[in-house]
Scaffold this motif. Structure first.
Motif, PDB file in Angstrom:
ATOM      1  N   HIS A 153       0.850  -1.191   0.000  1.00  0.00           N
ATOM      2  CA  HIS A 153       0.000   0.000   0.000  1.00  0.00           C
ATOM      3  C   HIS A 153       0.891   1.248   0.000  1.00  0.00           C
ATOM      4  CE1 HIS A 153      -4.225  -1.452   1.219  1.00  0.00           C
ATOM      5  NE2 HIS A 153      -3.525  -2.531   0.905  1.00  0.00           N
ATOM      6  N   PRO A 154       1.512   1.590  -1.106  1.00  0.00           N
ATOM      7  CA  PRO A 154       2.363   2.781  -1.125  1.00  0.00           C
ATOM      8  C   PRO A 154       1.540   4.059  -1.035  1.00  0.00           C
ATOM      9  CG  PRO A 154       2.164   1.878  -3.334  1.00  0.00           C
ATOM     10  CD  PRO A 154       1.484   0.903  -2.412  1.00  0.00           C
ATOM     11  N   CYS A 155       2.095   5.042  -0.308  1.00  0.00           N
ATOM     12  CA  CYS A 155       1.454   6.340  -0.127  1.00  0.00           C
ATOM     13  C   CYS A 155       2.245   7.374  -0.909  1.00  0.00           C
ATOM     14  CB  CYS A 155       1.439   6.735   1.345  1.00  0.00           C
ATOM     15  SG  CYS A 155       0.695   5.503   2.434  1.00  0.00           S
ATOM     16  N   ARG A 156       1.582   8.077  -1.846  1.00  0.00           N
ATOM     17  CA  ARG A 156       2.259   9.129  -2.599  1.00  0.00           C
ATOM     18  C   ARG A 156       2.344  10.358  -1.689  1.00  0.00           C
ATOM     19  NH1 ARG A 156       4.542  13.698  -4.856  1.00  0.00           N
ATOM     20  NH2 ARG A 156       5.318  13.191  -6.947  1.00  0.00           N
ATOM     21  N   GLY A 157       3.523  10.543  -1.086  1.00  0.00           N
ATOM     22  CA  GLY A 157       3.759  11.662  -0.196  1.00  0.00           C
ATOM     23  C   GLY A 157       4.104  12.922  -0.952  1.00  0.00           C
ATOM     24  N   ALA A 158       4.228  14.046  -0.223  1.00  0.00           N
ATOM     25  CA  ALA A 158       4.519  15.314  -0.883  1.00  0.00           C
ATOM     26  C   ALA A 158       4.875  16.369   0.152  1.00  0.00           C
ATOM     27  CB  ALA A 158       3.319  15.785  -1.700  1.00  0.00           C
ATOM     28  N   MET A 159       5.690  17.321  -0.268  1.00  0.00           N
ATOM     29  CA  MET A 159       6.015  18.499   0.537  1.00  0.00           C
ATOM     30  C   MET A 159       5.982  19.724  -0.367  1.00  0.00           C
ATOM     31  SD  MET A 159       9.110  17.106   3.005  1.00  0.00           S
ATOM     32  CE  MET A 159      10.296  16.888   1.669  1.00  0.00           C
ATOM     33  N   ASP A 160       5.267  20.772   0.059  1.00  0.00           N
ATOM     34  CA  ASP A 160       5.257  22.024  -0.708  1.00  0.00           C
ATOM     35  C   ASP A 160       5.513  23.254   0.156  1.00  0.00           C
ATOM     36  OD1 ASP A 160       2.789  22.149   0.631  1.00  0.00           O
ATOM     37  OD2 ASP A 160       1.795  23.150  -1.055  1.00  0.00           O
ATOM     38  N   ALA A 179       1.829  20.259  -9.502  1.00  0.00           N
ATOM     39  CA  ALA A 179       2.559  19.073  -9.942  1.00  0.00           C
ATOM     40  C   ALA A 179       2.300  17.894  -9.001  1.00  0.00           C
ATOM     41  CB  ALA A 179       4.049  19.372 -10.029  1.00  0.00           C
ATOM     42  N   ILE A 180       2.221  18.175  -7.715  1.00  0.00           N
ATOM     43  CA  ILE A 180       1.944  17.123  -6.737  1.00  0.00           C
ATOM     44  C   ILE A 180       0.576  16.497  -6.992  1.00  0.00           C
ATOM     45  CG2 ILE A 180       1.410  16.704  -4.300  1.00  0.00           C
ATOM     46  CD1 ILE A 180       3.574  18.868  -3.664  1.00  0.00           C
ATOM     47  N   LEU A 181      -0.425  17.315  -7.157  1.00  0.00           N
ATOM     48  CA  LEU A 181      -1.788  16.795  -7.358  1.00  0.00           C
ATOM     49  C   LEU A 181      -1.895  16.000  -8.651  1.00  0.00           C
ATOM     50  CD1 LEU A 181      -3.700  19.933  -6.088  1.00  0.00           C
ATOM     51  CD2 LEU A 181      -3.603  17.712  -4.954  1.00  0.00           C
ATOM     52  N   VAL A 212       3.969  20.970   4.665  1.00  0.00           N
ATOM     53  CA  VAL A 212       2.885  21.005   3.687  1.00  0.00           C
ATOM     54  C   VAL A 212       1.976  22.199   3.987  1.00  0.00           C
ATOM     55  CG1 VAL A 212       0.840  19.777   2.834  1.00  0.00           C
ATOM     56  CG2 VAL A 212       2.932  18.513   3.334  1.00  0.00           C
ATOM     57  N   THR A 213       1.523  22.892   2.954  1.00  0.00           N
ATOM     58  CA  THR A 213       0.598  24.008   3.130  1.00  0.00           C
ATOM     59  C   THR A 213      -0.817  23.514   3.407  1.00  0.00           C
ATOM     60  OG1 THR A 213       0.099  24.100   0.766  1.00  0.00           O
ATOM     61  CG2 THR A 213       1.931  25.471   1.550  1.00  0.00           C
ATOM     62  N   PRO A 214      -1.637  24.338   4.081  1.00  0.00           N
ATOM     63  CA  PRO A 214      -3.041  23.952   4.276  1.00  0.00           C
ATOM     64  C   PRO A 214      -3.767  23.716   2.957  1.00  0.00           C
ATOM     65  CG  PRO A 214      -2.469  25.837   5.668  1.00  0.00           C
ATOM     66  CD  PRO A 214      -1.307  25.609   4.751  1.00  0.00           C
ATOM     67  N   GLU A 215      -3.408  24.494   1.925  1.00  0.00           N
ATOM     68  CA  GLU A 215      -4.062  24.336   0.628  1.00  0.00           C
ATOM     69  C   GLU A 215      -3.825  22.938   0.061  1.00  0.00           C
ATOM     70  OE1 GLU A 215      -3.485  28.517   1.605  1.00  0.00           O
ATOM     71  OE2 GLU A 215      -2.052  26.857   1.457  1.00  0.00           O
ATOM     72  N   LEU A 216      -2.593  22.443   0.165  1.00  0.00           N
ATOM     73  CA  LEU A 216      -2.319  21.100  -0.340  1.00  0.00           C
ATOM     74  C   LEU A 216      -3.046  20.043   0.487  1.00  0.00           C
ATOM     75  CD1 LEU A 216      -0.908  19.226  -2.316  1.00  0.00           C
ATOM     76  CD2 LEU A 216       1.091  19.221  -0.808  1.00  0.00           C
TER      77      LEU A 216
END
Length: 455
Positions: A153-160, A179-181, A212-216
């Motif tokens: 179950h991989p999780c596509r993580g992100a930092m903005d 790009a993340i979305l 991470v921003t609240p928007e993301l």
């Protein structure tokens, strides 16, 4: 239709009735269990079996479920040995900037092999660093899981939220929100399997409130719910994170996530060390899951999660090994003992039982991942993800209760591991890869990355 019969073992089913058998049998047809009970299997099953396993002296449990990991970190074990979480991250971000597909492949194969040998049949991975030069890292990890033979179950993580905007990570490891979305949507399109028995399912996982921003956070939740996948992030791991949320958002971490619509039965949160009684109750009321990572929390001095309070509130609490750079062992069976010992150290000897801890590692973990209908228990119709533990060796001699022996006795590799009826570990040895080759690959790639990192 192929049939496998396992006989003569003690069985902890962790099913709805928590049935246990001193000597029982399991029957597997293709990928699922068709019989579980006391005594010997029905001769009709035994006569048509392609394999009959004499499991005398062993304990059968559901395969363990790992709810939180960072596989790429297997390439950076032993760094920042006395650091807090924030200090540790600051020390390692410059190294992680140099990961690529070869590093991640070597780290993922080694980490997944270690998990399999520790009785784990299903694991998540929270990958959140995607250097532009690195290649398709999610595909690399999925290929590694397929090769080792575990459910993934991989999780596509992100930092903005980079340092220039008040976040913790350096600006050159964060990504653009659009790009993340787009990458998250692509990961779902390419890899997510919603069907029963799935080997691969995707979750979306913005990394933490301080990266991470609240928007993301909001937009990721909207995307996940529109596409029917789960949500995951780190939360309430340290005092530093609590101060960050109070200073930046004016609320504690859990309230921040609640305000963003991030609590619910489709969400599980890693760590949750710093929750008060009202917050534990809120987790239970919303059905939000927790990935409890006791060894990592201890290694980084983060504290002890209030697991008994969360369980009383009705929140599912699974276990996680967390990143191998903050848990250099990375074996899931160790977390059963760690959860018991730390839980009792914090709240007394009745805080958690051996059976409670086994449920964290199986049934609760499956619930966190949305797989409680077919994983985490040995029941007719469940997937044939089975761990056999050899309790005949001297280290367990004299402990009459097999579940207690597994939880409190010496940790050993699983004797036999089946994932969907396929043998991954046999006689304590991994059958899907050569551990010496995996170690050599990891050693080479770790050294190459270290040489590229700033000194």
């Amino acid at each position: 239709m192929s049939t496998i019969v396992i006989e003569g073992c003690a069985i902890a089913t962790v099913d709805d009735e928590r049935r246990e058998y001193k000597s029982g049998h399991l029957v597997i047809e293709d990928t699922r269990l068709v019989a579980v009970g006391p005594g010997a299997a029905d001769p009709d099953h035994t006569n048509k079996a392609i394999c009959v396993i004499d499991a005398s002296g062993k304990l059968a449990t559901p395969g363990l479920v790992n709810c939180h990991h960072h596989l790429y970190q297997w390439a950076t074990r032993g760094y920042a040995q006395e650091a807090t979480l924030f200090e540790w991250l600051v020390a390692l971000y410059p190294v992680w900037q140099h990961i690529d597909d070869a590093v991640v492949a070597a780290a993922a194969r080694a980490g997944l092999a270690s998990l399999a040998r520790s009785g784990c049949t299903t694991t998540t991975d929270h990958h959140y660093i995607f250097p532009k030069h690195a290649g398709d890292l999610l595909q690399v990890e999925i290929d590694a899981a397929r090769a080792i033979g575990v459910r993934f179950h991989p999780c596509r993580g992100a930092m903005d939220l980079g340092r220039s905007q008040g976040g913790l990570p350096p600006d050159d490891v964060v990504e653009d929100r659009d790009a993340i979305l787009a990458a998250c949507a692509e990961a779902i399109d390419r890899h997510h399997d919603p069907e029963p028995g799935a080997r691969v399912r995707i979750a979306l996982a913005p990394t933490s409130p301080f990266s991470v921003t609240p928007e993301l956070m909001r937009e990721t939740a909207d995307l996940a719910r529109a596409r029917g996948v789960r949500l995951h992030t780190h939360l309430a791991e340290t005092d530093d994170e609590e101060r960050f949320c109070l200073e930046r958002f004016g609320v504690r971490p859990l309230q921040y996530m609640d305000d963003l619509g991030w609590l619910g039965e489709d969400v599980w949160l890693a760590h949750c060390v710093h929750l008060n009684a009202d917050e534990c109750a809120r987790m239970g009321a919303t059905g939000t899951g927790v990935a409890h990572c006791p060894t990592s929390n201890g290694r980084l001095g983060a504290g002890i999660a209030p697991v008994p309070a969360l369980l009383r509130a009705g929140a599912p609490v699974g276990l996680g090994v967390d990143g191998a750079a903050s848990n250099e062992c990375g074996e899931l069976v160790d977390e059963i003992r760690a959860a018991l010992v730390l839980g009792r150290a914090a709240a007394g000897p009745q805080a958690l039982t051996a059976r409670d801890a086994l449920e964290l590692a199986t049934r609760h973990g499956a619930r966190c991942l949305g797989r409680e209908d077919e994983l985490g228990h040995l029941s007719v119709g469940a997937l044939a993800d089975v761990a056999l533990w050899d309790l005949d060796e001297p280290g367990y001699a004299g402990i009459a209760d097999p579940v207690f022996a597994l939880a409190f006795g010496p940790t050993r590799p699983v004797d036999t591991l089946l994932v969907g009826g396929e043998v991954v570990v046999e006689d304590g040895e991994l059958r899907t890869a050569d551990p010496l080759t995996l170690a050599a690959e990891l050693r080479r790639e770790s050294a190459r990355m270290a040489e590229a990192a700033p000194r």
